[in-house]
Design a protein around this motif. Structure first.
Motif, PDB file in Angstrom:
ATOM      1  N   PRO A 225       0.803  -1.223   0.000  1.00  0.00           N
ATOM      2  CA  PRO A 225       0.000   0.000   0.000  1.00  0.00           C
ATOM      3  C   PRO A 225       0.835   1.272   0.000  1.00  0.00           C
ATOM      4  N   ALA A 226       2.093   1.222   0.469  1.00  0.00           N
ATOM      5  CA  ALA A 226       2.953   2.399   0.463  1.00  0.00           C
ATOM      6  C   ALA A 226       3.590   2.563  -0.918  1.00  0.00           C
ATOM      7  N   ALA A 227       3.955   3.797  -1.259  1.00  0.00           N
ATOM      8  CA  ALA A 227       4.472   4.108  -2.587  1.00  0.00           C
ATOM      9  C   ALA A 227       5.964   4.422  -2.539  1.00  0.00           C
ATOM     10  N   LEU A 228       6.758   3.654  -3.269  1.00  0.00           N
ATOM     11  CA  LEU A 228       8.183   3.915  -3.362  1.00  0.00           C
ATOM     12  C   LEU A 228       8.410   5.269  -4.040  1.00  0.00           C
ATOM     13  N   THR A 229       9.184   6.126  -3.400  1.00  0.00           N
ATOM     14  CA  THR A 229       9.386   7.505  -3.868  1.00  0.00           C
ATOM     15  C   THR A 229      10.810   7.932  -3.548  1.00  0.00           C
ATOM     16  N   ARG A 230      11.342   8.824  -4.387  1.00  0.00           N
ATOM     17  CA  ARG A 230      12.649   9.403  -4.073  1.00  0.00           C
ATOM     18  C   ARG A 230      12.468  10.860  -3.685  1.00  0.00           C
ATOM     19  N   ARG A 231      13.001  11.215  -2.506  1.00  0.00           N
ATOM     20  CA  ARG A 231      12.909  12.586  -2.009  1.00  0.00           C
ATOM     21  C   ARG A 231      14.280  13.043  -1.571  1.00  0.00           C
ATOM     22  N   ASP A 232      14.731  14.159  -2.121  1.00  0.00           N
ATOM     23  CA  ASP A 232      16.030  14.724  -1.763  1.00  0.00           C
ATOM     24  C   ASP A 232      17.140  13.681  -1.877  1.00  0.00           C
ATOM     25  N   GLY A 233      17.031  12.838  -2.901  1.00  0.00           N
ATOM     26  CA  GLY A 233      18.069  11.859  -3.170  1.00  0.00           C
ATOM     27  C   GLY A 233      17.972  10.576  -2.378  1.00  0.00           C
ATOM     28  N   VAL A 234      16.934  10.448  -1.549  1.00  0.00           N
ATOM     29  CA  VAL A 234      16.783   9.271  -0.693  1.00  0.00           C
ATOM     30  C   VAL A 234      15.503   8.522  -1.053  1.00  0.00           C
ATOM     31  N   PHE A 235      15.595   7.209  -1.234  1.00  0.00           N
ATOM     32  CA  PHE A 235      14.407   6.403  -1.507  1.00  0.00           C
ATOM     33  C   PHE A 235      13.666   6.119  -0.194  1.00  0.00           C
ATOM     34  N   GLY A 236      12.357   6.260  -0.248  1.00  0.00           N
ATOM     35  CA  GLY A 236      11.526   6.000   0.918  1.00  0.00           C
ATOM     36  C   GLY A 236      10.125   5.641   0.469  1.00  0.00           C
ATOM     37  N   TRP A 237       9.207   5.649   1.429  1.00  0.00           N
ATOM     38  CA  TRP A 237       7.848   5.181   1.147  1.00  0.00           C
ATOM     39  C   TRP A 237       6.824   6.227   1.580  1.00  0.00           C
ATOM     40  N   ARG A 238       5.917   6.560   0.666  1.00  0.00           N
ATOM     41  CA  ARG A 238       4.793   7.435   1.001  1.00  0.00           C
ATOM     42  C   ARG A 238       3.608   6.564   1.385  1.00  0.00           C
ATOM     43  N   GLU A 239       2.958   6.905   2.467  1.00  0.00           N
ATOM     44  CA  GLU A 239       1.761   6.175   2.848  1.00  0.00           C
ATOM     45  C   GLU A 239       0.816   7.108   3.588  1.00  0.00           C
ATOM     46  N   GLY A 240      -0.432   6.676   3.716  1.00  0.00           N
ATOM     47  CA  GLY A 240      -1.424   7.504   4.377  1.00  0.00           C
ATOM     48  C   GLY A 240      -1.665   8.798   3.629  1.00  0.00           C
ATOM     49  N   GLU A 241      -1.781   9.892   4.378  1.00  0.00           N
ATOM     50  CA  GLU A 241      -2.041  11.195   3.770  1.00  0.00           C
ATOM     51  C   GLU A 241      -0.910  11.646   2.851  1.00  0.00           C
ATOM     52  N   GLN A 242       0.317  11.213   3.162  1.00  0.00           N
ATOM     53  CA  GLN A 242       1.455  11.609   2.339  1.00  0.00           C
ATOM     54  C   GLN A 242       1.365  11.050   0.920  1.00  0.00           C
ATOM     55  N   ALA A 243       0.602   9.998   0.742  1.00  0.00           N
ATOM     56  CA  ALA A 243       0.492   9.374  -0.574  1.00  0.00           C
ATOM     57  C   ALA A 243      -0.602  10.002  -1.429  1.00  0.00           C
ATOM     58  N   ASN A 244      -1.421  10.857  -0.819  1.00  0.00           N
ATOM     59  CA  ASN A 244      -2.522  11.478  -1.556  1.00  0.00           C
ATOM     60  C   ASN A 244      -2.048  12.751  -2.261  1.00  0.00           C
ATOM     61  N   VAL A 245      -2.345  12.845  -3.544  1.00  0.00           N
ATOM     62  CA  VAL A 245      -1.935  14.013  -4.323  1.00  0.00           C
ATOM     63  C   VAL A 245      -3.075  14.416  -5.257  1.00  0.00           C
ATOM     64  N   SER A 246      -2.931  15.589  -5.847  1.00  0.00           N
ATOM     65  CA  SER A 246      -3.870  16.061  -6.860  1.00  0.00           C
ATOM     66  C   SER A 246      -3.065  16.537  -8.061  1.00  0.00           C
ATOM     67  N   PHE A 247      -3.547  16.211  -9.260  1.00  0.00           N
ATOM     68  CA  PHE A 247      -2.896  16.699 -10.473  1.00  0.00           C
ATOM     69  C   PHE A 247      -3.971  17.078 -11.484  1.00  0.00           C
ATOM     70  N   GLU A 248      -3.563  17.793 -12.517  1.00  0.00           N
ATOM     71  CA  GLU A 248      -4.494  18.195 -13.563  1.00  0.00           C
ATOM     72  C   GLU A 248      -4.425  17.221 -14.733  1.00  0.00           C
ATOM     73  N   ALA A 249      -5.598  16.751 -15.169  1.00  0.00           N
ATOM     74  CA  ALA A 249      -5.665  15.889 -16.343  1.00  0.00           C
ATOM     75  C   ALA A 249      -5.339  16.698 -17.592  1.00  0.00           C
ATOM     76  N   VAL A 250      -5.341  16.044 -18.743  1.00  0.00           N
ATOM     77  CA  VAL A 250      -5.023  16.714 -19.997  1.00  0.00           C
ATOM     78  C   VAL A 250      -5.923  17.925 -20.227  1.00  0.00           C
ATOM     79  N   ASP A 251      -7.212  17.808 -19.841  1.00  0.00           N
ATOM     80  CA  ASP A 251      -8.149  18.915 -20.067  1.00  0.00           C
ATOM     81  C   ASP A 251      -8.173  19.917 -18.924  1.00  0.00           C
ATOM     82  N   GLY A 252      -7.281  19.767 -17.955  1.00  0.00           N
ATOM     83  CA  GLY A 252      -7.188  20.707 -16.851  1.00  0.00           C
ATOM     84  C   GLY A 252      -8.023  20.356 -15.638  1.00  0.00           C
TER      85      GLY A 252
END
Length: 332
Positions: A178-205
């Protein structure tokens, strides 16, 4: 060129059909074996594809139940936890591509490669859409002198189911990791819980809510670019094309930041889109990986080694084929 059949293990599903379609579009005479535990289902799929043959696979047998039949390469479309396809391919010195395992499940394959590094080419095809994401990202990174941040956002249309095998594989991945492998500031770690939630814009905005996903793209892109921050996020919803009244599609948003070739700040935002959905884009990638592994394009076949898809695919050739299929790498 004369070629022994390519074995598509679990090839009766949507991605197997799309792989056959993409291969046949350029190499109409390439022979295919559609392998599965259900011989009738495999034969039915082979008939639908045309020019293919359905065979029953016995994953417990060293020869997969194929006897002395000659095979040129193996593709596995499901999670082959027993590594039956890889054992078969290494024993015969033929290329192997598997597309369904999670980033946390590659150790067995790497161990088998380390014990027989000269046996054949092995491709860890677990990148999102088997290289469509990484090839495009690395092509875009050519405009940068230094890449510091990479964010990949994949939007899968809720109507783009991909079949029961794909659904089962994703259920397994989400349950096991359930946690997401991520690289932050050069260090590999895991995002989970609220830290794993993000928002992005689709192609149509349109704002899209997504969650972090442990795609092997994160490790490959970090290694290839040196970017200190790399993340991959996944969402299921309504694709931009369907929201605008058209048919469903698949879209991958690629956001890069860093410095341009003159050392000035640069950030870009692009999308990889395919109007026929995830299976068609994945099938195109699989077909083009096979093309290179086997030397169907007239170039020397790939030597023995362990590869990511982006190390096998030619970016110019891939993007040209993507455009021919109605897809695009589009600036946003």
């Amino acid at each position: 060129m004369s070629l022994h059949p390519i074995l598509l293990m679990g090839g009766s599903g949507a991605i197997g059909h799309q792989t056959a379609r993409a291969l046949r579009a350029v190499y109409p005479d390439v022979p295919l074996l559609i392998g599965g535990r259900d011989h009738t289902k495999a034969e039915q799929a082979a008939v639908q594809m045309g020019g293919a043959e359905g065979v029953k696979i016995d994953p417990g047998a060293d020869d997969l139940g194929l006897g002395e039949r000659r095979i040129s390469g193996v593709v596995v479309f499901y999670m082959d936890h027993a590594l039956a396809g890889l054992r078969y391919a290494q024993t015969r010195g033929i290329p192997h591509l598997s597309i369904s395992s999670g980033v946390f499940e590659i150790a067995p394959e790497i161990a088998m490669y380390m014990h027989r590094p000269d046996a054949a080419a092995i491709v860890l095809g677990y990148e999102w859409m088997v290289g469509a994401t990484t090839v495009s990202t690395l092509e875009l990174a050519r405009a940068f002198g230094r890449v510091t941040d990479i964010a990949i956002h994949a939007l899968v249309d809720e109507q783009d189911t991909g079949g029961p095998t794909v659904a089962s594989d994703f259920e397994h991945l989400n349950r096991m990791l359930p946690a997401a492998l991520t690289r932050r500031d050069g260090v590999f770690g895991w995002r989970e819980g609220e830290q794993a939630n993000v928002s992005f814009e689709a192609v149509d905005g349109t704002p899209i809510q997504a969650s972090g996903f442990s795609s092997i793209d994160v490790t490959g892109l970090a290694a290839a670019t040196g970017a200190a921050n790399v993340q991959f996020n996944l969402a299921t919803g309504v694709s931009s094309s369907r929201r605008q009244g058209g048919t469903m599609s698949t879209e991958i948003i690629i956001e890069l930041a860093g410095e341009d070739l003159q050392g000035k700040p640069l950030s870009t935002r692009h999308a990889v889109v395919h109007p026929a959905g995830a299976a068609a884009l994945t099938g195109l990638s699989v077909a083009m990986v096979l093309e290179r592994l086997l030397g169907l394009d007239g170039q020397p076949a790939m030597p023995a080694g362990l590869y990511f898809p982006y190390q096998v695919l030619n970016a110019d050739r891939f993007l040209k084929r993507l455009t021919q299929e109605g897809g695009a790498l589009r600036a946003l």
